[in-house]
Design a protein around this motif. Sequence first.
Motif, PDB file in Angstrom:
ATOM      1  N   SER A  29      29.094  25.636   4.415  1.00 49.03           N
ATOM      2  CA  SER A  29      30.441  25.427   3.888  1.00 49.03           C
ATOM      3  C   SER A  29      31.159  24.413   4.904  1.00 49.03           C
ATOM      4  O   SER A  29      32.168  23.668   4.522  1.00 49.03           O
ATOM      5  N   ALA A  30      30.364  23.983   5.948  1.00 48.82           N
ATOM      6  CA  ALA A  30      30.748  22.716   6.778  1.00 48.82           C
ATOM      7  C   ALA A  30      30.824  21.597   5.933  1.00 48.82           C
ATOM      8  O   ALA A  30      31.776  20.630   5.885  1.00 48.82           O
ATOM      9  N   ALA A  31      29.887  21.392   5.143  1.00 43.76           N
ATOM     10  CA  ALA A  31      29.755  20.075   3.916  1.00 43.76           C
ATOM     11  C   ALA A  31      31.059  20.008   3.384  1.00 43.76           C
ATOM     12  O   ALA A  31      31.549  19.200   2.991  1.00 43.76           O
ATOM     13  N   ALA A  32      31.366  21.343   2.628  1.00 41.51           N
ATOM     14  CA  ALA A  32      32.577  21.624   1.782  1.00 41.51           C
ATOM     15  C   ALA A  32      33.843  21.108   2.591  1.00 41.51           C
ATOM     16  O   ALA A  32      34.566  20.527   2.195  1.00 41.51           O
ATOM     17  N   ALA A  33      34.009  21.500   3.737  1.00 40.31           N
ATOM     18  CA  ALA A  33      35.118  21.318   4.655  1.00 40.31           C
ATOM     19  C   ALA A  33      35.111  20.007   4.908  1.00 40.31           C
ATOM     20  O   ALA A  33      36.249  19.170   4.838  1.00 40.31           O
ATOM     21  N   LEU A  34      33.939  18.887   5.250  1.00 41.85           N
ATOM     22  CA  LEU A  34      34.255  17.559   5.267  1.00 41.85           C
ATOM     23  C   LEU A  34      34.540  16.904   3.986  1.00 41.85           C
ATOM     24  O   LEU A  34      35.322  15.920   3.869  1.00 41.85           O
ATOM     25  N   ALA A  45      42.005  18.690  11.029  1.00 42.82           N
ATOM     26  CA  ALA A  45      40.852  18.683  11.648  1.00 42.82           C
ATOM     27  C   ALA A  45      39.763  19.567  11.235  1.00 42.82           C
ATOM     28  O   ALA A  45      40.136  20.426  10.485  1.00 42.82           O
ATOM     29  N   VAL A  46      38.468  19.342  11.152  1.00 41.23           N
ATOM     30  CA  VAL A  46      37.387  20.304  10.723  1.00 41.23           C
ATOM     31  C   VAL A  46      36.497  20.573  12.085  1.00 41.23           C
ATOM     32  O   VAL A  46      36.277  19.695  12.803  1.00 41.23           O
ATOM     33  N   VAL A  47      36.402  21.799  12.209  1.00 44.35           N
ATOM     34  CA  VAL A  47      35.101  22.123  13.155  1.00 44.35           C
ATOM     35  C   VAL A  47      33.903  23.051  12.414  1.00 44.35           C
ATOM     36  O   VAL A  47      34.221  23.979  11.817  1.00 44.35           O
ATOM     37  N   SER A  48      32.891  22.343  12.732  1.00 41.26           N
ATOM     38  CA  SER A  48      31.739  22.752  12.165  1.00 41.26           C
ATOM     39  C   SER A  48      31.067  23.728  13.099  1.00 41.26           C
ATOM     40  O   SER A  48      30.673  23.121  14.180  1.00 41.26           O
ATOM     41  N   VAL A  49      30.810  25.120  12.948  1.00 39.79           N
ATOM     42  CA  VAL A  49      29.917  25.938  13.808  1.00 39.79           C
ATOM     43  C   VAL A  49      28.630  26.127  13.027  1.00 39.79           C
ATOM     44  O   VAL A  49      28.624  27.112  12.095  1.00 39.79           O
ATOM     45  N   SER A  50      27.351  25.962  13.705  1.00 45.03           N
ATOM     46  CA  SER A  50      26.263  26.104  13.000  1.00 45.03           C
ATOM     47  C   SER A  50      26.218  25.663  11.762  1.00 45.03           C
ATOM     48  O   SER A  50      25.842  26.214  10.722  1.00 45.03           O
ATOM     49  N   GLY A  51      26.894  24.493  11.209  1.00 43.34           N
ATOM     50  CA  GLY A  51      27.155  24.028  10.084  1.00 43.34           C
ATOM     51  C   GLY A  51      25.997  23.107   9.545  1.00 43.34           C
ATOM     52  O   GLY A  51      25.071  22.802  10.266  1.00 43.34           O
ATOM     53  N   ARG A  52      26.012  22.799   8.469  1.00 43.64           N
ATOM     54  CA  ARG A  52      25.110  21.759   7.663  1.00 43.64           C
ATOM     55  C   ARG A  52      25.965  20.757   7.007  1.00 43.64           C
ATOM     56  O   ARG A  52      26.216  20.480   5.920  1.00 43.64           O
ATOM     57  N   PRO A  53      26.718  19.950   8.015  1.00 42.58           N
ATOM     58  CA  PRO A  53      27.632  18.935   7.618  1.00 42.58           C
ATOM     59  C   PRO A  53      26.560  17.748   6.785  1.00 42.58           C
ATOM     60  O   PRO A  53      27.219  17.036   5.939  1.00 42.58           O
ATOM     61  N   GLY A  54      25.478  17.611   6.940  1.00 42.56           N
ATOM     62  CA  GLY A  54      24.570  16.676   6.229  1.00 42.56           C
ATOM     63  C   GLY A  54      24.445  16.853   4.957  1.00 42.56           C
ATOM     64  O   GLY A  54      23.997  15.995   3.984  1.00 42.56           O
ATOM     65  N   LEU A  55      24.841  18.014   4.413  1.00 42.91           N
ATOM     66  CA  LEU A  55      24.836  18.149   2.905  1.00 42.91           C
ATOM     67  C   LEU A  55      26.191  17.602   2.240  1.00 42.91           C
ATOM     68  O   LEU A  55      26.016  17.799   1.074  1.00 42.91           O
ATOM     69  N   ALA A  56      27.057  17.228   2.983  1.00 42.12           N
ATOM     70  CA  ALA A  56      28.145  16.566   2.228  1.00 42.12           C
ATOM     71  C   ALA A  56      27.660  15.196   1.788  1.00 42.12           C
ATOM     72  O   ALA A  56      26.726  14.656   2.444  1.00 42.12           O
ATOM     73  N   ARG A  57      28.128  14.729   0.598  1.00 43.45           N
ATOM     74  CA  ARG A  57      27.847  13.359  -0.009  1.00 43.45           C
ATOM     75  C   ARG A  57      27.959  12.503   1.163  1.00 43.45           C
ATOM     76  O   ARG A  57      29.216  12.375   1.899  1.00 43.45           O
ATOM     77  N   PRO A  58      27.255  11.697   1.333  1.00 46.93           N
ATOM     78  CA  PRO A  58      27.408  10.201   2.236  1.00 46.93           C
ATOM     79  C   PRO A  58      28.699   9.476   2.184  1.00 46.93           C
ATOM     80  O   PRO A  58      29.243   9.268   2.982  1.00 46.93           O
ATOM     81  N   SER A  59      28.963   9.237   0.884  1.00 46.43           N
ATOM     82  CA  SER A  59      30.308   8.515   0.732  1.00 46.43           C
ATOM     83  C   SER A  59      31.453   9.284   1.092  1.00 46.43           C
ATOM     84  O   SER A  59      32.410   8.793   1.456  1.00 46.43           O
ATOM     85  N   PRO A  67      39.544  14.319  12.999  1.00 49.16           N
ATOM     86  CA  PRO A  67      38.464  14.579  14.159  1.00 49.16           C
ATOM     87  C   PRO A  67      37.624  15.942  13.860  1.00 49.16           C
ATOM     88  O   PRO A  67      37.957  16.883  13.372  1.00 49.16           O
ATOM     89  N   VAL A  68      36.186  15.647  14.141  1.00 48.56           N
ATOM     90  CA  VAL A  68      35.104  16.807  13.812  1.00 48.56           C
ATOM     91  C   VAL A  68      34.365  17.091  14.897  1.00 48.56           C
ATOM     92  O   VAL A  68      33.611  15.944  15.316  1.00 48.56           O
ATOM     93  N   PRO A  69      34.321  18.095  15.430  1.00 47.53           N
ATOM     94  CA  PRO A  69      33.171  18.388  16.398  1.00 47.53           C
ATOM     95  C   PRO A  69      32.155  19.396  15.535  1.00 47.53           C
ATOM     96  O   PRO A  69      32.488  20.196  14.780  1.00 47.53           O
ATOM     97  N   LEU A  70      30.814  18.940  15.927  1.00 47.49           N
ATOM     98  CA  LEU A  70      29.561  19.771  15.152  1.00 47.49           C
ATOM     99  C   LEU A  70      29.139  20.664  16.165  1.00 47.49           C
ATOM    100  O   LEU A  70      28.343  20.153  17.149  1.00 47.49           O
ATOM    101  N   VAL A  71      29.226  21.855  16.313  1.00 47.30           N
ATOM    102  CA  VAL A  71      28.928  22.874  17.202  1.00 47.30           C
ATOM    103  C   VAL A  71      27.524  23.563  16.946  1.00 47.30           C
ATOM    104  O   VAL A  71      27.714  24.171  15.724  1.00 47.30           O
ATOM    105  N   ARG A  82      19.492  17.916  12.714  1.00 48.43           N
ATOM    106  CA  ARG A  82      20.542  17.711  11.487  1.00 48.43           C
ATOM    107  C   ARG A  82      21.965  17.241  11.856  1.00 48.43           C
ATOM    108  O   ARG A  82      22.496  16.362  11.064  1.00 48.43           O
ATOM    109  N   ASN A  83      22.411  17.840  12.656  1.00 47.77           N
ATOM    110  CA  ASN A  83      23.824  17.558  13.146  1.00 47.77           C
ATOM    111  C   ASN A  83      23.882  16.299  13.689  1.00 47.77           C
ATOM    112  O   ASN A  83      25.013  15.584  13.356  1.00 47.77           O
TER     113      ASN A  83
END
Length: 131
Positions: A29-34, A45-59, A67-71, A82-83
């Motif tokens: 869901s972190a990728a979806a939030a981004l 603002a987005v807070v990613s907790v144990s997220g997989r932000p790398g699954l978001a499209r690079p574009s 602002p985004v913290p990756l926790v 990965r984060n």
Amino acid sequence: MLARRLGAACDWLHERTGLPVGCTAGGTSAAAALEAAAEHDTPRAVVSVSGRPGLARPSASARVSVPVPLVTGDLDQQLLSRNRLAADGLRCLHRVVEIAGVADPVSSDAALHHVLWLTTDWFTDHLAGRA
């Protein structure tokens, strides 16, 4: 599809309350939030907790302007790596936050308490005055 739904939910909430909206997400869901933050003006603002932000499209990651913290826990080296890699694709204010002594930052009361304080502080600092 989740990013579109999340963006629409943020828009709906903001339209009805007039308040700034932030998203906290974990796992995929972190990728979806981004992606929602990249496509919609509403999330502030987005807070990613144990997220997989790398699954978001690079574009999409490159277009995130909020602002985004990756926790992550410092004991989960794979997710931490990965984060860090996902953070390299962000052009917004961001940081990787390591919660010491845990693999999953929501696995213990003490770690969860730390995450809750961090999230509250992040939203307080970054949502205030941006409505």
